[in-house]
Design an enzyme around this catalytic site. Structure first.
Site, PDB file in Angstrom:
ATOM      1  N   LYS A 182     -15.017  63.731  47.158  1.00 32.45           N
ATOM      2  CA  LYS A 182     -13.899  64.655  46.941  1.00 32.45           C
ATOM      3  C   LYS A 182     -12.610  63.835  47.009  1.00 32.45           C
ATOM      4  O   LYS A 182     -12.644  62.664  47.405  1.00 32.45           O
ATOM      5  CB  LYS A 182     -13.905  65.797  47.953  1.00 32.45           C
ATOM      6  CG  LYS A 182     -13.629  65.386  49.374  1.00 32.45           C
ATOM      7  CD  LYS A 182     -13.501  66.643  50.205  1.00 32.45           C
ATOM      8  CE  LYS A 182     -13.196  66.394  51.635  1.00 32.45           C
ATOM      9  NZ  LYS A 182     -12.989  67.596  52.397  1.00 32.45           N
TER      10      LYS A 182
ATOM     11  N   PHE B 158     -14.612  70.628  62.936  1.00 36.88           N
ATOM     12  CA  PHE B 158     -14.515  71.299  61.636  1.00 36.88           C
ATOM     13  C   PHE B 158     -13.533  70.610  60.692  1.00 36.88           C
ATOM     14  O   PHE B 158     -13.160  71.174  59.667  1.00 36.88           O
ATOM     15  CB  PHE B 158     -14.105  72.770  61.839  1.00 36.88           C
ATOM     16  CG  PHE B 158     -15.094  73.541  62.665  1.00 36.88           C
ATOM     17  CD1 PHE B 158     -16.246  74.055  62.080  1.00 36.88           C
ATOM     18  CD2 PHE B 158     -14.906  73.723  64.025  1.00 36.88           C
ATOM     19  CE1 PHE B 158     -17.178  74.748  62.839  1.00 36.88           C
ATOM     20  CE2 PHE B 158     -15.835  74.414  64.799  1.00 36.88           C
ATOM     21  CZ  PHE B 158     -16.972  74.927  64.208  1.00 36.88           C
ATOM     22  N   LEU B 159     -13.093  69.399  61.026  1.00 36.41           N
ATOM     23  CA  LEU B 159     -12.095  68.744  60.164  1.00 36.41           C
ATOM     24  C   LEU B 159     -12.660  68.483  58.771  1.00 36.41           C
ATOM     25  O   LEU B 159     -13.871  68.345  58.601  1.00 36.41           O
ATOM     26  CB  LEU B 159     -11.608  67.438  60.786  1.00 36.41           C
ATOM     27  CG  LEU B 159     -12.593  66.289  61.024  1.00 36.41           C
ATOM     28  CD1 LEU B 159     -12.931  65.530  59.755  1.00 36.41           C
ATOM     29  CD2 LEU B 159     -12.013  65.336  62.055  1.00 36.41           C
TER      30      LEU B 159
ATOM     31  N   CYS C  70     -21.726  65.697  54.909  1.00 44.48           N
ATOM     32  CA  CYS C  70     -22.017  66.857  55.763  1.00 44.48           C
ATOM     33  C   CYS C  70     -22.836  67.955  55.099  1.00 44.48           C
ATOM     34  O   CYS C  70     -23.928  68.272  55.556  1.00 44.48           O
ATOM     35  CB  CYS C  70     -20.711  67.432  56.303  1.00 44.48           C
ATOM     36  SG  CYS C  70     -19.898  66.302  57.432  1.00 44.48           S
TER      37      CYS C  70
HETATM   38  N1  LIG Z   1     -17.294  63.337  58.109  1.00 42.29           N
HETATM   39  C1  LIG Z   1     -16.895  64.580  58.330  1.00 42.29           C
HETATM   40  O1  LIG Z   1     -16.076  65.133  57.620  1.00 42.29           O
HETATM   41  C2  LIG Z   1     -17.446  65.358  59.512  1.00 42.29           C
HETATM   42  C3  LIG Z   1     -16.841  66.553  59.883  1.00 42.29           C
HETATM   43  C4  LIG Z   1     -17.326  67.246  60.986  1.00 42.29           C
HETATM   44  C5  LIG Z   1     -18.425  66.754  61.686  1.00 42.29           C
HETATM   45  N2  LIG Z   1     -19.018  65.597  61.286  1.00 42.29           N
HETATM   46  C6  LIG Z   1     -20.155  65.087  62.081  1.00 42.29           C
HETATM   47  O2  LIG Z   1     -19.651  64.061  62.939  1.00 42.29           O
HETATM   48  C7  LIG Z   1     -20.654  63.057  63.115  1.00 42.29           C
HETATM   49  C8  LIG Z   1     -20.095  61.711  62.708  1.00 42.29           C
HETATM   50  O3  LIG Z   1     -19.788  61.742  61.331  1.00 42.29           O
HETATM   51  P1  LIG Z   1     -18.953  60.589  60.616  1.00 42.29           P
HETATM   52  O4  LIG Z   1     -18.722  61.025  59.217  1.00 42.29           O
HETATM   53  O5  LIG Z   1     -17.797  60.224  61.468  1.00 42.29           O
HETATM   54  O6  LIG Z   1     -20.026  59.395  60.649  1.00 42.29           O
HETATM   55  P2  LIG Z   1     -19.756  57.843  60.340  1.00 42.29           P
HETATM   56  O7  LIG Z   1     -21.050  57.338  59.794  1.00 42.29           O
HETATM   57  O8  LIG Z   1     -18.502  57.677  59.558  1.00 42.29           O
HETATM   58  O9  LIG Z   1     -19.514  57.211  61.788  1.00 42.29           O
HETATM   59  C9  LIG Z   1     -20.491  57.088  62.764  1.00 42.29           C
HETATM   60  C10 LIG Z   1     -20.167  55.855  63.604  1.00 42.29           C
HETATM   61  O10 LIG Z   1     -21.038  55.819  64.728  1.00 42.29           O
HETATM   62  C11 LIG Z   1     -21.342  54.464  64.989  1.00 42.29           C
HETATM   63  N3  LIG Z   1     -22.543  54.382  65.849  1.00 42.29           N
HETATM   64  C12 LIG Z   1     -23.833  54.604  65.545  1.00 42.29           C
HETATM   65  N4  LIG Z   1     -24.607  54.425  66.623  1.00 42.29           N
HETATM   66  C13 LIG Z   1     -23.783  54.106  67.649  1.00 42.29           C
HETATM   67  C14 LIG Z   1     -23.980  53.820  69.029  1.00 42.29           C
HETATM   68  N5  LIG Z   1     -25.190  53.855  69.569  1.00 42.29           N
HETATM   69  N6  LIG Z   1     -22.905  53.520  69.773  1.00 42.29           N
HETATM   70  C15 LIG Z   1     -21.678  53.499  69.240  1.00 42.29           C
HETATM   71  N7  LIG Z   1     -21.426  53.772  67.945  1.00 42.29           N
HETATM   72  C16 LIG Z   1     -22.467  54.060  67.157  1.00 42.29           C
HETATM   73  C17 LIG Z   1     -21.516  53.867  63.605  1.00 42.29           C
HETATM   74  O11 LIG Z   1     -21.422  52.445  63.643  1.00 42.29           O
HETATM   75  C18 LIG Z   1     -20.372  54.531  62.856  1.00 42.29           C
HETATM   76  O12 LIG Z   1     -19.186  53.764  62.919  1.00 42.29           O
HETATM   77  C19 LIG Z   1     -21.855  63.523  62.300  1.00 42.29           C
HETATM   78  O13 LIG Z   1     -22.731  64.243  63.125  1.00 42.29           O
HETATM   79  C20 LIG Z   1     -21.247  64.439  61.277  1.00 42.29           C
HETATM   80  O14 LIG Z   1     -22.145  65.397  60.786  1.00 42.29           O
HETATM   81  C21 LIG Z   1     -18.553  64.884  60.232  1.00 42.29           C
END
Ligand SMILES: NC(=O)c1ccc[n+]([C@@H]2O[C@H](COP(=O)([O-])OP(=O)(O)OC[C@H]3O[C@@H](n4cnc5c(N)ncnc54)[C@H](O)[C@@H]3O)[C@@H](O)[C@H]2O)c1
Length: 432
Positions: free
Chosen positions: A321, A150-151, A261
């Site tokens: 944001k 939830f960050l 998100c």
């Molecule tokens: N960004 C937010 O604020 C937030 C908050 C809560 C939850 N989430 C959820 O967390 C998840 C990740 O979000 P994010 O913003 O960190 O995404 P992001 O795109 O910043 O990072 C995803 C990373 O995964 C890597 N990746 C992809 N396939 C891979 C594999 N097979 N092996 C290893 N690495 C691999 C990518 O290269 C990338 O660096 C999503 O499901 C998102 O909905 C995001």
């Protein structure tokens, strides 16, 4: 504990660094070679306040390392977090390709019991699918846990270190005990840990984001009606926010929600409800309101100028944001695209997202070196992101730099009275 975090993005890197900060041995894994090499050299490829220092400290103390070699990381760890992206597929559903590929690769590398934790935001039923994928690939024992994150970007470290709550979807006592031990240092301030089944944990994440997106769209509609009836949405917002049943957060009207998100999570919830023959009507409206709200500033600009052709437009803020460089689904993108295709000349400034913006707009937009730099010769200023540094500008300096003192404020940073006093023609959201 020994932990691997697979996916080193906005979530994975923060989770990895924070877990290391609490004394765990963490290896962060990603398929993006340049990203991992940068991190190995101590360079953090994204902007998140405090993250660089946290990564540097834990890397120096050898609690945090980075690799592209997933099998070795899996063999060295007791717990494996999956924190890869779950982008929207063409039909709006969450694309689980990356999550399931990681589950398969983790399973193939296992050499004993592992806890596999879904940290990515995933539709209900994904823990069961991960369990199935892993079971097909290995005879070793394992548990699958759903632990939604939830960050908030911009305050991610604080949010992870001191969460409002920790949600753990788990279906066996062994994994539950391990997860409770892992999170114990983070909940000393009394935040509740909520242990539940995996489906409920998965739905909780979507329900939280959908509720927040709904509040935003609701307030944007109240703002639009305020303009029509001559009310001031700020007064309305403060008055309803004082009601304990409503509360003051997430009631600020603006030019629509964005980011990686809310848009995709709202879409995914609509989609997986539809898969069960349920029409999530409220959320379809939330999406439609949000799409319309993203066009509202351009409409106000057209009403003011008539044609935008040849107008020089200064833009303050590009990230979706403040306090992040993330421009995924940022309202600035369709806004600037509309301005450029109408023939306007855009000079934009963002404290952190300049590099990302360059990749999106190329030479179609000039990136200014500072917020005042963007204003030189401008026919108007458009405020898109509410960075703190935009809140107390030198209005006389702004007027001296601009060709015309006109401001379109998508974030209600100033009051109409204040702007009138400073000699600006001022348009904002939900106020006259
Ligand atoms: N960004 C937010 O604020 C937030 C908050 C809560 C939850 N989430 C959820 O967390 C998840 C990740 O979000 P994010 O913003 O960190 O995404 P992001 O795109 O910043 O990072 C995803 C990373 O995964 C890597 N990746 C992809 N396939 C891979 C594999 N097979 N092996 C290893 N690495 C691999 C990518 O290269 C990338 O660096 C999503 O499901 C998102 O909905 C995001």
């Amino acid at each position: 504990m020994k932990i691997a975090v697979v996916g080193t993005g906005y979530v994975g890197l923060v989770v990895g660094a924070c877990l290391a900060e609490n004394g765990n041995d963490v290896v962060c894994v990603d398929t993006d070679g340049p990203k991992i090499r940068a991190l190995q050299r101590g360079r953090v490829p994204i902007y998140e306040p405090g993250l660089e220092e946290l990564v540097r400290r834990n890397r120096n103390e050898k609690r945090l390392s980075f690799t592209t070699a997933l099998p070795r990381a899996v063999r060295a760890s007791d717990i494996i977090f999956i924190a890869v992206g779950t982008p929207a597929d063409r039909d709006g559903s969450a694309d689980l390709r990356f999550v399931l590929a990681v589950a398969r690769d983790v399973a193939r590398a296992m050499n004993g019991y592992r806890v596999i934790v879904d940290k990515s935001t995933v539709p209900v039923g994904t823990a069961a699918r991960v369990r199935e994928v892993v079971r097909r690939e290995t005879a070793h024992p394992f548990s699958v846990v759903s632990n939604p994150e939830f960050l908030k970007q911009g305050a991610a470290i604080e949010d992870f270190m001191k969460p409002d709550r920790v949600v753990i979807g788990v279906e066996d006592p062994r994994a539950e005990e391990i997860m409770l031990e892992l999170y114990a240092p983070f909940i000393r301030t009394g935040a509740p840990t909520m242990v539940m089944d995996c489906a409920s944990a998965e739905l909780t994440k979507y329900a939280a984001n959908a509720m927040l997106a709904t509040r935003i769209s609701f307030m944007n509609e109240i703002a639009n009606v305020s303009e029509l009836v001559g009310a001031d949405v700020d007064q309305v917002r403060r008055a309803i926010g004082a009601d304990k049943r409503i509360g003051p957060s997430f009631l600020f009207p603006g030019i629509g929600y964005g980011g990686s998100c809310f848009p995709k999570d709202v879409q995914a919830l609509v989609r997986f409800s539809a898969d069960k023959d349920y029409d999530f009507r409220i959320l379809r409206a939330v999406e439609a309101v949000n799409a319309a709200q993203k066009t509202i500033l351009v409409a106000k600009m057209r009403a003011h100028f008539g044609s935008l052709k040849g107008k020089r437009v200064a833009v303050w803020g590009l990230s979706f944001k403040p306090k992040t460089d993330d421009m995924r689904e940022a309202p600035s993108v369709p806004l600037i695209e509309a301005l450029v295709s109408a023939g306007a000349v855009v000079h934009a400034y963002d404290p952190e997202a300049g590099r990302v913006a360059k990749g999106i707009f190329g030479s179609r937009v000039t990136l200014a070196s500072g917020n005042y730099d963007a204003l030189k010769g401008a026919d108007c200023l458009v405020i898109v992101t509410e960075w703190n540094e935009f809140r107390r500008p030198d209005f006389a300096r702004m007027r001296a730099l601009m060709r015309a003192p006109v401001v379109f404020d998508g974030r209600n940073l100033f009051t109409p009275a204040q702007m009138q006093q400073h000699g600006f023609t001022y348009y904002s959201i939900g106020r006259r």
